[in-house]
Design a protein around this motif. Structure first.
Motif, PDB file in Angstrom:
ATOM      1  N   GLU A   1      29.573  17.674   7.232  1.00  0.00           N
ATOM      2  CA  GLU A   1      30.239  17.382   8.498  1.00  0.00           C
ATOM      3  C   GLU A   1      31.684  17.871   8.435  1.00  0.00           C
ATOM      4  N   GLY A   2      32.078  18.651   9.448  1.00  0.00           N
ATOM      5  CA  GLY A   2      33.425  19.177   9.499  1.00  0.00           C
ATOM      6  C   GLY A   2      33.666  20.396   8.644  1.00  0.00           C
ATOM      7  N   ARG A   3      32.628  20.830   7.910  1.00  0.00           N
ATOM      8  CA  ARG A   3      32.753  22.004   7.036  1.00  0.00           C
ATOM      9  C   ARG A   3      31.849  23.145   7.492  1.00  0.00           C
ATOM     10  N   ALA A   4      30.732  22.800   8.106  1.00  0.00           N
ATOM     11  CA  ALA A   4      29.786  23.818   8.554  1.00  0.00           C
ATOM     12  C   ALA A   4      28.923  23.253   9.670  1.00  0.00           C
ATOM     13  N   ASN A   5      28.460  24.122  10.530  1.00  0.00           N
ATOM     14  CA  ASN A   5      27.440  23.769  11.509  1.00  0.00           C
ATOM     15  C   ASN A   5      26.072  23.997  10.874  1.00  0.00           C
ATOM     16  N   LEU A   6      25.195  23.015  10.974  1.00  0.00           N
ATOM     17  CA  LEU A   6      23.852  23.138  10.418  1.00  0.00           C
ATOM     18  C   LEU A   6      22.826  23.208  11.536  1.00  0.00           C
ATOM     19  N   LEU A   7      21.916  24.147  11.424  1.00  0.00           N
ATOM     20  CA  LEU A   7      20.789  24.264  12.343  1.00  0.00           C
ATOM     21  C   LEU A   7      19.528  24.323  11.496  1.00  0.00           C
TER      22      LEU A   7
ATOM     23  N   ILE B   1      24.327  26.651   0.705  1.00  0.00           N
ATOM     24  CA  ILE B   1      25.449  26.334   1.592  1.00  0.00           C
ATOM     25  C   ILE B   1      26.757  26.300   0.803  1.00  0.00           C
ATOM     26  N   ASP B   2      26.729  25.651  -0.355  1.00  0.00           N
ATOM     27  CA  ASP B   2      27.952  25.545  -1.157  1.00  0.00           C
ATOM     28  C   ASP B   2      28.493  26.921  -1.540  1.00  0.00           C
ATOM     29  N   TYR B   3      27.592  27.813  -1.936  1.00  0.00           N
ATOM     30  CA  TYR B   3      28.037  29.154  -2.323  1.00  0.00           C
ATOM     31  C   TYR B   3      28.616  29.886  -1.110  1.00  0.00           C
ATOM     32  N   ALA B   4      27.919  29.786   0.024  1.00  0.00           N
ATOM     33  CA  ALA B   4      28.388  30.496   1.210  1.00  0.00           C
ATOM     34  C   ALA B   4      29.757  29.986   1.659  1.00  0.00           C
ATOM     35  N   LEU B   5      29.964  28.692   1.574  1.00  0.00           N
ATOM     36  CA  LEU B   5      31.267  28.132   1.964  1.00  0.00           C
ATOM     37  C   LEU B   5      32.376  28.588   1.013  1.00  0.00           C
ATOM     38  N   ALA B   6      32.036  28.719  -0.268  1.00  0.00           N
ATOM     39  CA  ALA B   6      33.040  29.116  -1.257  1.00  0.00           C
ATOM     40  C   ALA B   6      33.325  30.607  -1.257  1.00  0.00           C
ATOM     41  N   HIS B   7      32.440  31.397  -0.614  1.00  0.00           N
ATOM     42  CA  HIS B   7      32.579  32.865  -0.646  1.00  0.00           C
ATOM     43  C   HIS B   7      32.463  33.430   0.770  1.00  0.00           C
ATOM     44  N   ARG B   8      33.181  32.856   1.694  1.00  0.00           N
ATOM     45  CA  ARG B   8      33.152  33.292   3.102  1.00  0.00           C
ATOM     46  C   ARG B   8      33.868  34.631   3.271  1.00  0.00           C
TER      47      ARG B   8
ATOM     48  N   HIS C   1      28.454  17.044  15.726  1.00  0.00           N
ATOM     49  CA  HIS C   1      29.783  17.483  16.173  1.00  0.00           C
ATOM     50  C   HIS C   1      29.944  18.977  15.871  1.00  0.00           C
ATOM     51  N   TRP C   2      29.242  19.783  16.617  1.00  0.00           N
ATOM     52  CA  TRP C   2      29.236  21.242  16.436  1.00  0.00           C
ATOM     53  C   TRP C   2      30.603  21.801  16.803  1.00  0.00           C
ATOM     54  N   ARG C   3      31.112  22.675  15.947  1.00  0.00           N
ATOM     55  CA  ARG C   3      32.414  23.296  16.194  1.00  0.00           C
ATOM     56  C   ARG C   3      32.300  24.812  16.081  1.00  0.00           C
ATOM     57  N   ASP C   4      32.767  25.497  17.109  1.00  0.00           N
ATOM     58  CA  ASP C   4      32.653  26.951  17.130  1.00  0.00           C
ATOM     59  C   ASP C   4      33.491  27.638  16.066  1.00  0.00           C
ATOM     60  N   ASP C   5      34.473  26.920  15.511  1.00  0.00           N
ATOM     61  CA  ASP C   5      35.321  27.537  14.490  1.00  0.00           C
ATOM     62  C   ASP C   5      34.731  27.416  13.094  1.00  0.00           C
ATOM     63  N   LEU C   6      33.582  26.753  12.957  1.00  0.00           N
ATOM     64  CA  LEU C   6      32.971  26.575  11.647  1.00  0.00           C
ATOM     65  C   LEU C   6      31.821  27.556  11.440  1.00  0.00           C
ATOM     66  N   PRO C   7      31.550  27.945  10.189  1.00  0.00           N
ATOM     67  CA  PRO C   7      30.408  28.822   9.919  1.00  0.00           C
ATOM     68  C   PRO C   7      29.098  28.072  10.164  1.00  0.00           C
TER      69      PRO C   7
END
Length: 306
Positions: free
Chosen positions: A110-116, A299-306, A73-79
């Motif tokens: 899921e719902g927090r970041a897009n993963l590739l 990933i956790d660090y990047a999400l916490a320090h966007r 569920h890729w979302r363009d609004d997510l990092p």
């Protein structure tokens, strides 16, 4: 002091030509199966994630599909978080650590970041437990415009539309005893340069970006991995593989200048992991776990320090 024996291919001091590359290629043989060990695991993930074939490497008589695993569920609004492995095919935990992360942890984002996730960029080299592709080219020095390595060019094409949207990119590698016994001597022979003996660090370490250092990000990854396996100490010179240690287990390279995979995007947070699978203090399972732990921490660090 013992003088190293000349590499068995080529003339010392003379770079290889087509004949030497052909002689080197004739010595390479398959030791394991990309289809059985990697592609089958990717196929098993299709029920939970999107899987795309982003390229194909035709190395007659063989052809290798290249796969990327994506958030369903890729979302363009997510990092976007980019995870790559197997740039050097012989670095086993880079491949299987990436797959372990997807299987066990990717759903948590899921719902927090897009993963590739591109888990095995160099399948020909994976099968032959080698660093180069069939043209004796190192893909991890070839992530640049008009790349001579099909492996590198295919990944660059995959990430091109996302290049400025990726927040974090972690590239999973290993440093092995064969770096010193085979791959560095082969590199010196290929380029017509002298081969100087080095030292393999015993433990996990990271490569930060000289042009975009992120020390707190790197430290967060080191702290997470230290719970799984040991961190590489410095050598007598205060270095790891010839580079100054800027913090425990952390060195820096100019990623884009060297054409390294971790420099293919404009991500704020980038790192290259290096696990030591030949350590008497680490098992293959620990190496895979360390890679997965590094991905989660990044990933956790990047999400916490966007």
């Amino acid at each position: 002091m013992t003088t190293p024996a000349p590499y068995p291919i080529g003339t010392p001091g003379t770079p290889w030509g087509p004949a030497e590359v052909a002689a080197w290629l004739s010595r390479q043989s398959k030791h394991r199966s990309y289809a059985d060990e990697v592609q089958s695991k990717i196929d098993a993930l299709r029920a939970r994630f999107d899987v795309a074939e982003y390229g194909r490497l035709d190395y007659a008589p063989e052809s290798y599909p290249l796969f990327a695993i994506k958030t369903r569920h890729w979302r363009d609004d997510l990092p976007t978080m980019l995870i790559t492995g197997g740039v050097h095919g012989y670095e086993t935990s880079g491949v299987h650590g990436a797959l372990l992360f997807v299987d066990r942890h990717a759903a948590d984002y899921e719902g927090r970041a897009n993963l590739l996730v591109a888990p095995c960029i160099s399948p020909w080299a994976y099968e032959r437990i080698h660093r180069w592709n069939p043209s004796a080219i190192d893909p991890n020095r070839s992530f640049r415009e008009n790349s001579p390595a099909g492996e590198s060019a295919a990944l660059m094409q995959l990430v091109a539309p996302l290049r400025d949207k990726v927040l974090m990119h972690i590239d999973l590698h290993e440093t092995t005893d064969t770096d010193e016994s085979e791959f560095r001597p082969a590199l010196a022979a290929r380029d017509g340069k002298p081969s100087a003996p080095g030292e393999i660090p015993d433990g996990f370490y990271l490569v930060d970006d000289t042009e975009n250092p992120q020390p707190a990000f790197q430290q967060a990854v080191i702290e997470a991995v230290a719970k799984v396996t040991h961190i590489a100490p410095t050598d007598a010179k205060g270095e790891i593989i010839g580079s100054t240690v800027v913090a425990p287990g952390i060195i820096r390279y100019p990623l884009r200048k060297l054409g390294l995979c971790a420099g293919v995007t404009s991500a704020r947070y980038t790192t290259t992991t290096e696990v030591y699978p030949d350590s008497p203090r680490a098992t293959p399972e620990q190496c895979n776990e360390a890679q997965a732990a590094a991905v989660c921490a990044a990933i956790d660090y990047a999400l916490a320090h966007r």
